[in-house]
Structures are given as C-alpha cells and as structure tokens.
Design a protein around this motif. Sequence first.
Motif, PDB file in Angstrom:
ATOM      1  N   ASP A  99       0.853  -1.174  -0.141  1.00  0.00           N
ATOM      2  CA  ASP A  99      -0.016   0.091   0.070  1.00  0.00           C
ATOM      3  C   ASP A  99       0.850   1.225  -0.006  1.00  0.00           C
ATOM      4  O   ASP A  99       0.261   2.234   0.082  1.00  0.00           O
ATOM      5  N   GLY A 100       2.019   1.002   0.032  1.00  0.00           N
ATOM      6  CA  GLY A 100       2.995   2.136  -0.289  1.00  0.00           C
ATOM      7  C   GLY A 100       3.158   3.309   1.055  1.00  0.00           C
ATOM      8  O   GLY A 100       3.596   4.241   1.079  1.00  0.00           O
ATOM      9  N   ASP A 101       2.912   2.903   2.211  1.00  0.00           N
ATOM     10  CA  ASP A 101       3.017   3.374   3.293  1.00  0.00           C
ATOM     11  C   ASP A 101       4.420   3.108   4.243  1.00  0.00           C
ATOM     12  O   ASP A 101       4.666   3.462   5.132  1.00  0.00           O
ATOM     13  N   GLY A 102       5.126   2.453   3.351  1.00  0.00           N
ATOM     14  CA  GLY A 102       6.530   2.288   4.083  1.00  0.00           C
ATOM     15  C   GLY A 102       6.719   1.156   5.009  1.00  0.00           C
ATOM     16  O   GLY A 102       7.826   0.751   5.680  1.00  0.00           O
ATOM     17  N   ARG A 103       5.673   0.310   5.323  1.00  0.00           N
ATOM     18  CA  ARG A 103       5.695  -0.758   6.324  1.00  0.00           C
ATOM     19  C   ARG A 103       5.724  -2.040   5.608  1.00  0.00           C
ATOM     20  O   ARG A 103       4.787  -2.164   4.281  1.00  0.00           O
ATOM     21  N   PRO A 104       6.160  -3.007   6.056  1.00  0.00           N
ATOM     22  CA  PRO A 104       5.906  -4.308   5.037  1.00  0.00           C
ATOM     23  C   PRO A 104       4.979  -5.316   5.462  1.00  0.00           C
ATOM     24  O   PRO A 104       4.465  -5.228   6.712  1.00  0.00           O
ATOM     25  N   ASP A 105       4.024  -5.266   4.446  1.00  0.00           N
ATOM     26  CA  ASP A 105       2.778  -6.155   4.373  1.00  0.00           C
ATOM     27  C   ASP A 105       3.222  -7.777   4.030  1.00  0.00           C
ATOM     28  O   ASP A 105       4.228  -7.939   3.492  1.00  0.00           O
ATOM     29  N   LEU A 106       2.049  -8.525   4.161  1.00  0.00           N
ATOM     30  CA  LEU A 106       2.452  -9.909   3.902  1.00  0.00           C
ATOM     31  C   LEU A 106       1.263 -10.371   3.015  1.00  0.00           C
ATOM     32  O   LEU A 106       0.126  -9.869   3.090  1.00  0.00           O
ATOM     33  N   VAL A 107       1.549 -11.193   2.063  1.00  0.00           N
ATOM     34  CA  VAL A 107       0.659 -12.368   1.648  1.00  0.00           C
ATOM     35  C   VAL A 107       0.773 -13.846   1.829  1.00  0.00           C
ATOM     36  O   VAL A 107       2.151 -13.998   2.003  1.00  0.00           O
ATOM     37  N   LEU A 108      -0.270 -14.264   2.028  1.00  0.00           N
ATOM     38  CA  LEU A 108      -0.110 -15.728   2.497  1.00  0.00           C
ATOM     39  C   LEU A 108      -1.258 -16.662   1.835  1.00  0.00           C
ATOM     40  O   LEU A 108      -2.324 -16.236   1.638  1.00  0.00           O
ATOM     41  N   LEU A 109      -0.669 -17.879   1.680  1.00  0.00           N
ATOM     42  CA  LEU A 109      -1.606 -19.062   1.341  1.00  0.00           C
ATOM     43  C   LEU A 109      -1.900 -19.566   2.619  1.00  0.00           C
ATOM     44  O   LEU A 109      -0.840 -20.465   2.936  1.00  0.00           O
ATOM     45  N   LEU A 110      -2.956 -19.862   3.103  1.00  0.00           N
ATOM     46  CA  LEU A 110      -3.308 -20.604   4.032  1.00  0.00           C
ATOM     47  C   LEU A 110      -4.006 -21.834   4.031  1.00  0.00           C
ATOM     48  O   LEU A 110      -5.100 -21.926   3.548  1.00  0.00           O
TER      49      LEU A 110
ATOM     50  N   ALA B  78      -0.754   1.450  11.090  1.00  0.00           N
ATOM     51  CA  ALA B  78      -0.341   1.961  12.457  1.00  0.00           C
ATOM     52  C   ALA B  78      -1.100   1.394  13.703  1.00  0.00           C
ATOM     53  O   ALA B  78      -0.672   1.264  14.782  1.00  0.00           O
ATOM     54  N   ALA B  79      -2.530   0.902  13.385  1.00  0.00           N
ATOM     55  CA  ALA B  79      -3.128   0.210  14.448  1.00  0.00           C
ATOM     56  C   ALA B  79      -3.171  -1.197  14.376  1.00  0.00           C
ATOM     57  O   ALA B  79      -4.061  -1.815  15.357  1.00  0.00           O
ATOM     58  N   GLY B  80      -2.370  -1.841  13.595  1.00  0.00           N
ATOM     59  CA  GLY B  80      -2.106  -3.394  13.350  1.00  0.00           C
ATOM     60  C   GLY B  80      -2.751  -3.842  12.090  1.00  0.00           C
ATOM     61  O   GLY B  80      -2.640  -3.049  11.401  1.00  0.00           O
ATOM     62  N   PHE B  81      -2.643  -4.999  11.931  1.00  0.00           N
ATOM     63  CA  PHE B  81      -2.815  -5.509  10.562  1.00  0.00           C
ATOM     64  C   PHE B  81      -4.367  -5.676  10.122  1.00  0.00           C
ATOM     65  O   PHE B  81      -5.103  -5.928  10.933  1.00  0.00           O
ATOM     66  N   LYS B  82      -4.395  -5.244   9.155  1.00  0.00           N
ATOM     67  CA  LYS B  82      -5.856  -5.158   8.363  1.00  0.00           C
ATOM     68  C   LYS B  82      -5.671  -6.344   7.428  1.00  0.00           C
ATOM     69  O   LYS B  82      -5.084  -6.396   6.329  1.00  0.00           O
ATOM     70  N   VAL B  83      -6.627  -7.421   7.602  1.00  0.00           N
ATOM     71  CA  VAL B  83      -6.482  -8.634   6.679  1.00  0.00           C
ATOM     72  C   VAL B  83      -7.715  -8.683   5.710  1.00  0.00           C
ATOM     73  O   VAL B  83      -9.004  -8.508   5.779  1.00  0.00           O
ATOM     74  N   ALA B  84      -7.310  -8.812   4.558  1.00  0.00           N
ATOM     75  CA  ALA B  84      -8.033  -9.284   3.162  1.00  0.00           C
ATOM     76  C   ALA B  84      -8.175 -10.602   2.988  1.00  0.00           C
ATOM     77  O   ALA B  84      -7.153 -11.200   2.433  1.00  0.00           O
ATOM     78  N   ASP B  85      -9.258 -10.937   2.728  1.00  0.00           N
ATOM     79  CA  ASP B  85      -9.551 -12.473   2.168  1.00  0.00           C
ATOM     80  C   ASP B  85      -9.934 -12.330   0.648  1.00  0.00           C
ATOM     81  O   ASP B  85     -10.785 -11.748   0.300  1.00  0.00           O
ATOM     82  N   LEU B  86      -8.855 -12.660  -0.165  1.00  0.00           N
ATOM     83  CA  LEU B  86      -9.004 -12.664  -1.597  1.00  0.00           C
ATOM     84  C   LEU B  86      -9.712 -13.782  -2.383  1.00  0.00           C
ATOM     85  O   LEU B  86      -9.656 -14.165  -3.613  1.00  0.00           O
ATOM     86  N   GLY B  87     -10.036 -14.853  -1.540  1.00  0.00           N
ATOM     87  CA  GLY B  87     -10.638 -16.010  -2.337  1.00  0.00           C
ATOM     88  C   GLY B  87      -9.958 -17.314  -1.417  1.00  0.00           C
ATOM     89  O   GLY B  87      -9.066 -17.425  -0.904  1.00  0.00           O
ATOM     90  N   SER B  88     -10.865 -18.474  -2.139  1.00  0.00           N
ATOM     91  CA  SER B  88     -10.463 -19.831  -1.669  1.00  0.00           C
ATOM     92  C   SER B  88     -10.427 -20.800  -2.753  1.00  0.00           C
ATOM     93  O   SER B  88     -11.197 -20.284  -3.701  1.00  0.00           O
ATOM     94  N   TRP B  89      -9.766 -21.799  -2.825  1.00  0.00           N
ATOM     95  CA  TRP B  89      -9.345 -22.544  -3.973  1.00  0.00           C
ATOM     96  C   TRP B  89      -9.582 -23.934  -3.266  1.00  0.00           C
ATOM     97  O   TRP B  89      -9.254 -24.486  -2.141  1.00  0.00           O
ATOM     98  N   THR B  90      -9.847 -24.987  -4.103  1.00  0.00           N
ATOM     99  CA  THR B  90      -9.912 -26.228  -3.605  1.00  0.00           C
ATOM    100  C   THR B  90      -8.876 -27.091  -4.412  1.00  0.00           C
ATOM    101  O   THR B  90      -9.144 -27.486  -5.424  1.00  0.00           O
TER     102      THR B  90
END
Length: 205
Positions: A98-109, A126-138
């Motif tokens: 997101d260009g804010d200078g903090r390291p973000d993560l993408v994960l396959l769970l 700044a207030a913690g991690f904001k998580v987005a669910d981009l979908g699930s696969w079988t």
Amino acid sequence: MLRQQWAPDEIAGWLKRNVPGPRATMYSLFIALSALGVAHATTADPCVELVPGNLRRVLAQRFPDTRLPLATDSREASRRYAESKGNACLLISRADFDGDGRPDLVLLLPAKTAKDFRLVVALNGAAGFKVADLGSWTEPVTDLFVDTAPSGTYTHTEAYPFQPEPGAVERIASAHEGFYFGKIEAGADVYFLNHGQWRHVHTID
C-alpha cells in the motif's frame, strides 16, 4: 544448589563430580535427551517465522479452519530452488503493497482438514494488521507460490484473449509493489492494490 542458567554440559559435569556411579550417567543421559528435545521444539519453520505473533492471532480468529503454511507444504525440489535464490518460504511473501513504508504480507493458508486454501493479504497499519480475504480454492498448495512483484505496468498475457471476471483487469499500472500468485512452472496472476481494491492481471501463462 545448581544455577538455573547452567548449560546441559555444565550440569552433566557437576553430576559426575558430585553424584556417584551409575546415577550420574543416568542423569547425564536424561539431561542430554531433554536438551535435544528443547532444541527441536524451538526450531521454527521458515514460513512461520515470517508471521508476527499479533498477526498469527488475527488469522487464527478470522480463519479458524486454516493454519499457517509450512515450508514442507511445498515440494522439496521447489524449496531447494527457492532457497538457492534466498527465498525460504514459497507460500508467504513480504512487500509494501500500500506504499506506506511498512512491510505487508501475502499468505496462502492451507485448510486444516481438507485440500483447500485461502489467499490472504495482511496490510501492516499503524493500528495493527488489516486482513483481506482474496478467495479460496479447492486444491493443495503443494505446487503454488506467492512472490513480490515490482511496481510497474502489467498487461494480460498474449496467449489468449482477456475475459472479464471479478477483480480481473486487462492492464494495470502501479507505483508500489504487488505480488504474484500462481502455480510453479505454470501460469500466474499479478495482484496490486488499486484505489483500495485488489485487482489482478493474468500476466504469465
């Protein structure tokens, strides 16, 4: 009284000097085995090491049917090749999405009880991690990967015509980093955060 900070070999030496005969040998063996067990228990998986503790708690609460990925979820040959390039985990990638200078993560769970998985992005605010669910696969994560995509312009593959679908675009330009998500030695999409929405281009086929 023994000092709590003594190392196992120091304790074994003390026992030999102060405990007679076979008992000292038995205690020394017990200490050595215990030390090996502690060392094994504290050896962290390289994928798990990438996930901060506060994010682990968020993911466990948000997606209780999934678990953190492990390096061993990927094929050994793929892991070795990735490690030779400095990447110890194929299922997690870090970048500033997101260009804010903090390291973000993408994960396959991976799912705990089925061969499913979720694609999840965690933005480090700044207030913690904001998580987005981009979908699930079988399907299992065995041959899948995520990796950092540099900023730039990406277009749909020339292998076949673009077909509109939710979240998919034919071309995207981004001033900050994104990520690749796909199958090893096969196709991949590139994802970028665009005006607060995740968009992806099928750029590799």
